[in-house]
Write an enzyme that holds these catalytic residues in place. Structure first.
Site, PDB file in Angstrom:
ATOM      1  N   ASP A  96       0.853  -1.195   0.000  1.00 54.32           N
ATOM      2  CA  ASP A  96       0.000   0.000   0.000  1.00 54.32           C
ATOM      3  C   ASP A  96       0.891   1.248   0.000  1.00 54.32           C
ATOM      4  O   ASP A  96       1.807   1.371   0.827  1.00 54.32           O
ATOM      5  CB  ASP A  96      -0.859  -0.051   1.277  1.00 54.32           C
ATOM      6  CG  ASP A  96      -1.975   0.971   1.302  1.00 54.32           C
ATOM      7  OD1 ASP A  96      -2.389   1.428   0.228  1.00 54.32           O
ATOM      8  OD2 ASP A  96      -2.454   1.285   2.421  1.00 54.32           O
ATOM      9  N   ASP A 118       2.997   5.023  -5.466  1.00 57.01           N
ATOM     10  CA  ASP A 118       2.241   6.252  -5.267  1.00 57.01           C
ATOM     11  C   ASP A 118       3.111   7.453  -5.626  1.00 57.01           C
ATOM     12  O   ASP A 118       3.840   7.994  -4.795  1.00 57.01           O
ATOM     13  CB  ASP A 118       1.771   6.332  -3.809  1.00 57.01           C
ATOM     14  CG  ASP A 118       0.928   7.571  -3.557  1.00 57.01           C
ATOM     15  OD1 ASP A 118       0.804   8.407  -4.476  1.00 57.01           O
ATOM     16  OD2 ASP A 118       0.405   7.711  -2.439  1.00 57.01           O
TER      17      ASP A 118
HETATM   18  O1  G3H Z   1      -3.095   4.840   3.584  1.00 54.67           O
HETATM   19  C1  G3H Z   1      -2.604   4.728   4.683  1.00 54.67           C
HETATM   20  C2  G3H Z   1      -2.925   3.484   5.463  1.00 54.67           C
HETATM   21  O2  G3H Z   1      -4.044   3.692   6.286  1.00 54.67           O
HETATM   22  C3  G3H Z   1      -1.720   2.987   6.198  1.00 54.67           C
HETATM   23  O3  G3H Z   1      -1.388   3.793   7.263  1.00 54.67           O
HETATM   24  O4  G3H Z   1       1.085   4.160   7.142  1.00 54.67           O
HETATM   25  O5  G3H Z   1      -0.139   4.360   9.309  1.00 54.67           O
HETATM   26  O6  G3H Z   1       0.222   2.128   8.258  1.00 54.67           O
HETATM   27  P1  G3H Z   1       0.053   3.607   8.029  1.00 54.67           P
HETATM   28  P1  13P Z   2      -8.924   4.872   5.535  1.00 54.74           P
HETATM   29  O1  13P Z   2      -8.031   5.706   6.396  1.00 54.74           O
HETATM   30  O2  13P Z   2     -10.161   5.622   5.153  1.00 54.74           O
HETATM   31  O3  13P Z   2      -9.257   3.559   6.151  1.00 54.74           O
HETATM   32  O4  13P Z   2      -8.142   4.580   4.162  1.00 54.74           O
HETATM   33  C1  13P Z   2      -7.206   3.555   4.088  1.00 54.74           C
HETATM   34  C2  13P Z   2      -6.404   3.587   2.831  1.00 54.74           C
HETATM   35  O5  13P Z   2      -6.691   4.267   1.874  1.00 54.74           O
HETATM   36  C3  13P Z   2      -5.217   2.716   2.792  1.00 54.74           C
HETATM   37  O6  13P Z   2      -4.486   2.887   1.628  1.00 54.74           O
HETATM   38 ZN    ZN Z   3      -4.531   4.896   0.872  1.00 47.76          ZN
END
Ligand code: G3H
Ligand code: 13P
Ligand code: ZN
Length: 327
Positions: A96, A118
């Protein structure tokens, strides 16, 4: 050179076929973030019990919190766990918000079946070049790639965007054809985290920009579109958190109606992280407030896991429409 692990040997699949089916079937594949054992157990249990394909998402933050190798072995365990439950659901392991070519390469080499690069915060041509480079590398291993155009407000890992910039539909066709990406994340008014909109008491959050989504769909018909920042910020959890010592006044998210509408369109992947965090926090706070002498983490984490299973089943069945779609 480190040994390259092929995701197919881990029992994982890439996202291509799942997205094809989701776009033609008018539903969305859930992408749930995980960082620890209980989250992963809950995601697998809920998706196996609802027969839903699933994308397990690992952010850069998760990689540094839990260790990339540990997460890969956990994903292998998740595949095995689903099979032992008698479930053949397709499972994708996805990076992600990949922030660089090197991060994507490292995930591909360690067994991820899908990555996001990204480059949304970069100037357009730089985003194209970086995304293209990741696609060229990933496709050699049949790993699928998600790109992004437009910037979501809130935190995109290390990138903090004060204001969102909606996706410009005029750019999507050129971006998709120049980069060769397999799916495209767009910005239509969502943001990351639990405070998505500033609304006064009793007011509804503004609707998503479905006009922009429709313009994008028109230019790249049938192409898989991804919606980030799609937590509903379930008010029942916000209330529990506030009741038991938390402080989350004004937390608000995207309504389930809006998400259902998006899932029925070319949006075929919906990202949910914050709702899971809220469920876990609410249940731990509630548990410990009601039983202040408890110090066995299995008790309060078990309560959190149970709630997470309930939440994910609800999303699959009543919001994304992915329940019963595992083939
Ligand atoms: O898009 C962001 C996700 O919610 C992941 O968040 O970087 O705090 O694990 P994080
Ligand atoms: P939320 O913060 O709305 O759960 O979005 C998560 C997200 O986009 C992870 O890439
Ligand atoms: Zn995201």
């Amino acid at each position: 050179m480190a040994e390259v692990v092929n995701y197919k040997d881990l029992g994982l699949v890439n996202s291509r076929e799942l997205f094809r089916q989701a776009v033609s079937g008018g539903y969305a594949i859930p992408a749930y973030n995980f960082n620890n054992l209980e989250q992963l157990q809950a995601i697998i249990t809920a998706c196996a019990e609802t027969s839903s394909p699933v994308i397990l998402q690992v952010s850069k933050g998760a990689r540094s919190y839990a260790n990339e190798t540990m997460l890969r072995f956990m994903a292998m365990g998740a595949v095995r766990m689903a099979r032992e439950m008698g479930s053949e659901i397709p499972i994708v392991l996805h990076l992600d918000h990949g922030d660089s070519f090197e991060t994507c390469k490292s995930c591909i080499e360690s067994g991820f079946s899908s990555v996001m690069i990204d480059g949304s915060h970069l100037p357009y041509e730089e985003n194209v070049a970086l995304t293209r480079k990741v696609v060229e590398y990933a496709h050699q291993y049949d790993v699928t790639v998600e790109g992004e155009l437009g910037v979501l407000a809130g935190i995109e890992d290390d990138v903090v965007a004060e204001h969102s910039t909606y996706t410009q539909p005029e750019e999507v066709e050129d971006f998709v054809s120049k980069t060769g990406v397999d799916s495209l994340a767009i910005s239509i008014g969502t943001s990351h985290g639990a405070f998505k909109f500033k609304v006064k008491e009793g007011e509804e959050p503004p609707p998503l920009r479905f006009d922009i989504l429709a313009e994008c769909e028109k230019r790249i018909p049938g192409f898989p579109i991804v919606l980030h920042g799609a937590s509903s910020v379930v008010q029942e959890y916000v209330e529990l958190i506030n009741k038991y010592g938390g402080k989350m006044e004004g937390a608000v998210g995207v309504s389930e109606d809006q998400l259902r509408r998006a899932a029925a369109s070319a949006v075929c992947k919906i990202n949910i992280d914050s709702d899971g965090r809220l469920a876990v926090t609410a249940k731990i706070r509630e548990y410990l407030a009601n039983d202040p002498g408890e110090f066995d983490p299995r008790k309060y984490l078990g309560a959190a896991r149970k709630e997470l299973i309930k939440l994910i089943k609800h999303k699959n069945e009543a919001v994304l429409g992915s329940a019963g779609r595992a083939k």
